[in-house]
Design a protein around this motif. Sequence first.
Motif, PDB file in Angstrom:
ATOM      1  N   THR A   8      93.386  21.409  50.589  1.00  0.00           N
ATOM      2  CA  THR A   8      92.391  21.956  51.522  1.00  0.00           C
ATOM      3  C   THR A   8      93.095  22.626  52.699  1.00  0.00           C
ATOM      4  O   THR A   8      92.751  23.749  53.082  1.00  0.00           O
ATOM      5  N   SER A  32      81.211  33.922  52.964  1.00  0.00           N
ATOM      6  CA  SER A  32      82.069  32.973  52.250  1.00  0.00           C
ATOM      7  C   SER A  32      82.549  33.608  50.948  1.00  0.00           C
ATOM      8  O   SER A  32      83.666  33.350  50.503  1.00  0.00           O
ATOM      9  N   ARG A  47      82.846  27.021  51.557  1.00  0.00           N
ATOM     10  CA  ARG A  47      81.866  26.307  52.388  1.00  0.00           C
ATOM     11  C   ARG A  47      82.227  24.831  52.500  1.00  0.00           C
ATOM     12  O   ARG A  47      82.151  24.237  53.564  1.00  0.00           O
ATOM     13  N   LYS A  48      82.673  24.271  51.386  1.00  0.00           N
ATOM     14  CA  LYS A  48      83.044  22.851  51.378  1.00  0.00           C
ATOM     15  C   LYS A  48      84.266  22.609  52.283  1.00  0.00           C
ATOM     16  O   LYS A  48      84.284  21.676  53.087  1.00  0.00           O
ATOM     17  N   ASP A  49      85.272  23.483  52.148  1.00  0.00           N
ATOM     18  CA  ASP A  49      86.492  23.325  52.953  1.00  0.00           C
ATOM     19  C   ASP A  49      86.156  23.364  54.440  1.00  0.00           C
ATOM     20  O   ASP A  49      86.672  22.572  55.236  1.00  0.00           O
ATOM     21  N   LEU A  50      85.303  24.331  54.815  1.00  0.00           N
ATOM     22  CA  LEU A  50      85.014  24.499  56.243  1.00  0.00           C
ATOM     23  C   LEU A  50      84.104  23.389  56.755  1.00  0.00           C
ATOM     24  O   LEU A  50      84.192  23.002  57.922  1.00  0.00           O
ATOM     25  N   SER A  51      83.257  22.852  55.861  1.00  0.00           N
ATOM     26  CA  SER A  51      82.298  21.833  56.299  1.00  0.00           C
ATOM     27  C   SER A  51      82.998  20.531  56.716  1.00  0.00           C
ATOM     28  O   SER A  51      82.439  19.743  57.468  1.00  0.00           O
ATOM     29  N   GLY A  54      83.125  20.591  60.552  1.00  0.00           N
ATOM     30  CA  GLY A  54      81.962  20.882  61.364  1.00  0.00           C
ATOM     31  C   GLY A  54      81.191  22.040  60.772  1.00  0.00           C
ATOM     32  O   GLY A  54      81.450  22.459  59.652  1.00  0.00           O
ATOM     33  N   SER A  55      80.281  22.555  61.546  1.00  0.00           N
ATOM     34  CA  SER A  55      79.363  23.550  61.020  1.00  0.00           C
ATOM     35  C   SER A  55      79.749  24.908  61.573  1.00  0.00           C
ATOM     36  O   SER A  55      79.912  25.100  62.774  1.00  0.00           O
ATOM     37  N   LYS A  58      76.090  31.020  60.173  1.00  0.00           N
ATOM     38  CA  LYS A  58      74.652  30.839  59.953  1.00  0.00           C
ATOM     39  C   LYS A  58      74.317  31.340  58.559  1.00  0.00           C
ATOM     40  O   LYS A  58      74.807  32.378  58.128  1.00  0.00           O
ATOM     41  N   ARG A  59      73.459  30.590  57.881  1.00  0.00           N
ATOM     42  CA  ARG A  59      73.062  30.963  56.527  1.00  0.00           C
ATOM     43  C   ARG A  59      72.599  32.423  56.491  1.00  0.00           C
ATOM     44  O   ARG A  59      71.767  32.834  57.290  1.00  0.00           O
ATOM     45  N   TYR A  63      80.155  34.191  58.470  1.00  0.00           N
ATOM     46  CA  TYR A  63      80.921  33.511  59.511  1.00  0.00           C
ATOM     47  C   TYR A  63      81.360  34.517  60.566  1.00  0.00           C
ATOM     48  O   TYR A  63      81.818  35.607  60.225  1.00  0.00           O
TER      49      TYR A  63
END
Lengths: 211, 211
Positions: A8, A32, A47-51, A54-55, A58-59, A63
Amino acid sequence: MRRVAESTVRRLSVYLRHLEEFEHQGLGTVSSGALASLGGTTSAQVRKDLSFFGSFGKRGLGYPVPELAEQLREILGLKRRYRVALVGAGKIGSALAQYRGFRQRGFDIVAIFDADASKVGHQWNGLTVLDVAALEEELVRHPIDMAVLVTPAEVAQAVTNRLIQLGVKAILNFAPVQLAVPDDVVVKTVNLALELETLSYALAHRSAEAS
Amino acid sequence: MRRVAESTVRRLSVYLRHLEEFEHQGLGTVSSGALASLGGTTSAQVRKDLSFFGSFGKRGLGYPVPELAEQLREILGLKRRYRVALVGAGKIGSALAQYRGFRQRGFDIVAIFDADASKVGHQWNGLTVLDVAALEEELVRHPIDMAVLVTPAEVAQAVTNRLIQLGVKAILNFAPVQLAVPDDVVVKTVNLALELETLSYALAHRSAEAS
């Protein structure tokens, strides 16, 4: 913070490189999907790596490039510079001492040591190669953050022990040997021949599948 | 054969190194515990890694050293030698060309290319640095198994495309760029600055934990 896999962390470094490229080009946001395709992975993985951290973003809007780059620099510990000592002034050591990629990313080689009297005293990139016997004297006076070890295998552990005594907590090891270190010291070993073996493995099994 | 993770392949390489050391010392058998502690892992992991490739050793008797070493050489594709071309005769390329670890493991650098006219024609370890413009001519005449890429980032993909056209299926890439290749080509990228970033990440999070 949860424990994060090295794979990661490596992907975060790759994303950061692309984000900095985008920053340079003046891009405001990135999806992404775009980060994924440049990094050779999937949007879900990005998305998983960045999550983990934190957040971000915006959908549907992607980014924000400068903010995400800044947060990744923070996460990766790249908002400061690191003082790095190089131990071993052979061919690989020489190439590393001159490798611009280190300085560009904030890693400054500030001291070079070797045991070979014929190398001690030589000038390398504005640094004088020092006798490894003077390791303690030099590094007590001018402490470092990390060491890059490019010694022969036989002496790598002994040099490592001395570095640990000096309080060094991070070592990049090119010696073809597994170093024993306490839990609070991080070692990353790079074995160049072993990299080729991952290729020979792949070739051997490709051929087997094809035949 | 099931798909095996790269981390498993890397551990097999490490086990093989230790087994060859034992072979050299004339040891007949070795326990999974001994292999594990030398390889910085657990006995359970050693047994799991080896079980991917069939059944080795007898419960309570350990693994027979010469047989296991031979089987790992077979698995890793190391029972033959590989012809390797080096593209990029800069500092890192020079160090790699002289790196004994490659030849010791069966990887022979047989050709060196560079685009810089001031380097072409120089002798390196008994090889003449060739103009990269002659890549096709040379490699059609003397085919290779693998390429090591140490070019600037900007030209790495173009050189890769030419290597793929020539039928090269395995590339060790030192250029700081993600290469796009077809599915039947395996690329392993080594990014030296990125290795230091795994250390800066660890240092940053150690400090965070400690404070």
